[in-house]
Design an enzyme around this catalytic site. Sequence first.
Site, PDB file in Angstrom:
ATOM      1  N   GLU A  75       0.813  -1.216   0.000  1.00  0.00           N
ATOM      2  CA  GLU A  75       0.000   0.000   0.000  1.00  0.00           C
ATOM      3  C   GLU A  75       0.842   1.261   0.000  1.00  0.00           C
ATOM      4  O   GLU A  75       0.526   2.249  -0.665  1.00  0.00           O
ATOM      5  CB  GLU A  75      -0.948   0.030   1.198  1.00  0.00           C
ATOM      6  CG  GLU A  75      -2.055  -1.022   1.151  1.00  0.00           C
ATOM      7  CD  GLU A  75      -1.593  -2.389   1.625  1.00  0.00           C
ATOM      8  OE1 GLU A  75      -0.443  -2.504   2.116  1.00  0.00           O
ATOM      9  OE2 GLU A  75      -2.378  -3.348   1.493  1.00  0.00           O
ATOM     10  N   HIS A 110     -10.427  -3.013  11.546  1.00  0.00           N
ATOM     11  CA  HIS A 110     -11.134  -2.837  10.272  1.00  0.00           C
ATOM     12  C   HIS A 110     -12.336  -1.894  10.381  1.00  0.00           C
ATOM     13  O   HIS A 110     -13.180  -1.891   9.500  1.00  0.00           O
ATOM     14  CB  HIS A 110     -11.654  -4.188   9.760  1.00  0.00           C
ATOM     15  CG  HIS A 110     -10.633  -5.010   9.027  1.00  0.00           C
ATOM     16  ND1 HIS A 110      -9.491  -5.470   9.607  1.00  0.00           N
ATOM     17  CD2 HIS A 110     -10.598  -5.465   7.744  1.00  0.00           C
ATOM     18  CE1 HIS A 110      -8.795  -6.184   8.712  1.00  0.00           C
ATOM     19  NE2 HIS A 110      -9.451  -6.191   7.587  1.00  0.00           N
TER      20      HIS A 110
END
Lengths: 323, 321
Positions: free
Chosen positions: B58, B128
């Site tokens: 990422e 998350h």
Amino acid sequence: MTGADPLRLYRTVRLIRRFEERAIELVHAGQIVGGIHPYLGQEGIAAGVCAALDREDLVTGTHRGHGHVLAKGADPARMLAELCGRVTGLNRGRGGSMHAADFGVGVLGANAIVGAAGAILTGAVWERRRRGAGIVGATFFGDGAVNEGMLLEAFNLAALWRVPVLFVCENNGYATTMPVDGAVAGTIAGRAAAFGMPATVVDGQDPEAVREVTAAAVARMRAGGGPELVEARTYRFDAHHTFEHQVRLDYRPPEEVAEGRSRDPVDIAGARLDPAARAAVDAAVEAELDAAVEYALAGPHPDPATALDHLYASGLTARTGGG
Amino acid sequence: MPRLSYRRALTRALADEMTRDESVVVLGEDIRVAAANVTTGLLKKFGPERVRDTPLSEQAFTSFATGAALAGARPVVEFQIPSLLFLVFEQIVNHAHKFPLMTGGQCAVPVTYVVPGSGSRTGWAGQHSDHPYALFAHVGVTTVVPATPADAYGLLVSAIRCDDPVVVFAPAGALDLRADVTDLAPVPLGRGVVRRSGTDVTVVAVGHLVHDALAVAEELAGQASVEVFDPRTVYPFDWDGLVESVSRTGRLVVVDDGNRSCGIAAEIIATVVERVRLAAPPRRVTRPDGAVLPFAPALDRAVQPGRDQLTAAIQLTLKDG
Ligand SMILES: Cc1ncc(C[n+]2csc(CCOP(=O)(O)OP(=O)(O)O)c2C)c(N)n1
Ligand SMILES: [Mg+2]
């Protein structure tokens, strides 16, 4: 325990297999909210690695982490209670599938951020050893994680400071839908070589082979050796995550799945036992899991008033969010 | 009238902008098979050169997008989970955001970052379930949180066309919405909208909470006339639009799915009280300080702002002044 013990190894592999199958049933029944990343097909790796570790040794896992936690010795009933979000769970219902931890048996936690746990484990092993413990550590990660900078930085720290960490790559061929060939330049073992770390490639479907390779690496590390990498070649038998049971994602050819599933670690380990012994293990595992499911579903749900419990270890109390 | 889902609105925006402008490319994890069901059909239509599946790198692909933008592309980067924004905060804030000034205006960094499913997804637990839009507002990166399918389309289009980096939060709590949409059009960045007119109190609601605010406003209709203001963009904020509303109602309640300390609700209240003399102390309903969403569903819910809390806050504000 480092010697071969086919019965015990089979038991662990079988336990993880049936635990995951039970957990999937509970996902479909709505008892496990948020779904799971099934470890089906990869059981031989957690079982083989942990069979070569002592209780005091440390491990970290992944989002696909149930197998690691169970193989290291956590109680399946409390693990299942955690997945069901009960206060009787390993993390008191606060962590769930992706954060299950049991510090009592050296599991510093599954981790939901790919590539993040290796550095954490390296620091933990370093500190325990600084305090005189002769321990080693093993950190599990997938083939996707070898492209994360964080993990490669952990390789460097561990190698530079000679921290005895076994970096265990579970190469199941895919990061979600991304095939290894489309994502990894060079090789996984080659990444270890770049940091001067020994690397071994092993058949992850054969739990005994994994145990042997691990035991050898652990022996070298206990004798003063630095970190090593093991690449265990494996195949994920089921979905990336149980959401795939609802939404079909097309990325693995059916022939490949059939071929992958044909090498089953449960059968490979089971074939090494005589059939009666194997059947006895199966029955014992089934009984243990029956009890685990009962325990998990009988546990109380946490009280919403306790939602912020454990937020701070210092005793700090957070302001709540109400008006 | 065609029913448009929030996800398809995002898909349409991507497809329309890719058609309109060759420089738009999309990067992200599992976007070819559209695992997040947003990039659906794009690979077939635009090919692998412009729809690129990335390795799990990422930090690198976020800065890769910055570099591509410096060289003329308008990259859209999809992140699978909101917490990945913490991982790439450095790349967005320290590079993409700073390049224009640091280079004395020699460049622009028109990158769009999209998070389909920000905030709680129920059961995805601590790593998350974050909703860090206020972090980007704090550092001054343009940040939008569309509440409706039409806005999801319009704000994503505007984000892609914007010459600065823009973060698009698509809240999990709004992703499954469908609405009748007659005409799809760009929605200007930095412009809020009054979703419901009222005279007694202005409720500012961000993202999916707009729908909770509207429901609460309906429930309270017999007791009070509640105006609901949806800022749509949290940075730059539509201060004039909000001040206009609060000047009429004289009361302010903010509902925000961010953490309390230094959250967007704090900034909204501070700015309004600098400009408007309120009839009653303003109130906010937020996540707690330092929120980490616990796994068990009842705990997860308890940490998020709820309708009961909003109702109570509105009633207290009305009672106070
Ligand atoms: C840093 C980070 N990026 C993306 C994700 C979303 N995600 C979760 S699992 C996964 C795939 C991981 O692949 P791999 O490391 O091979 O492990 P596997 O799932 O195959 O066991 C992705 C992309 C994440 N959790 N963390
Ligand atoms: Mg993998």
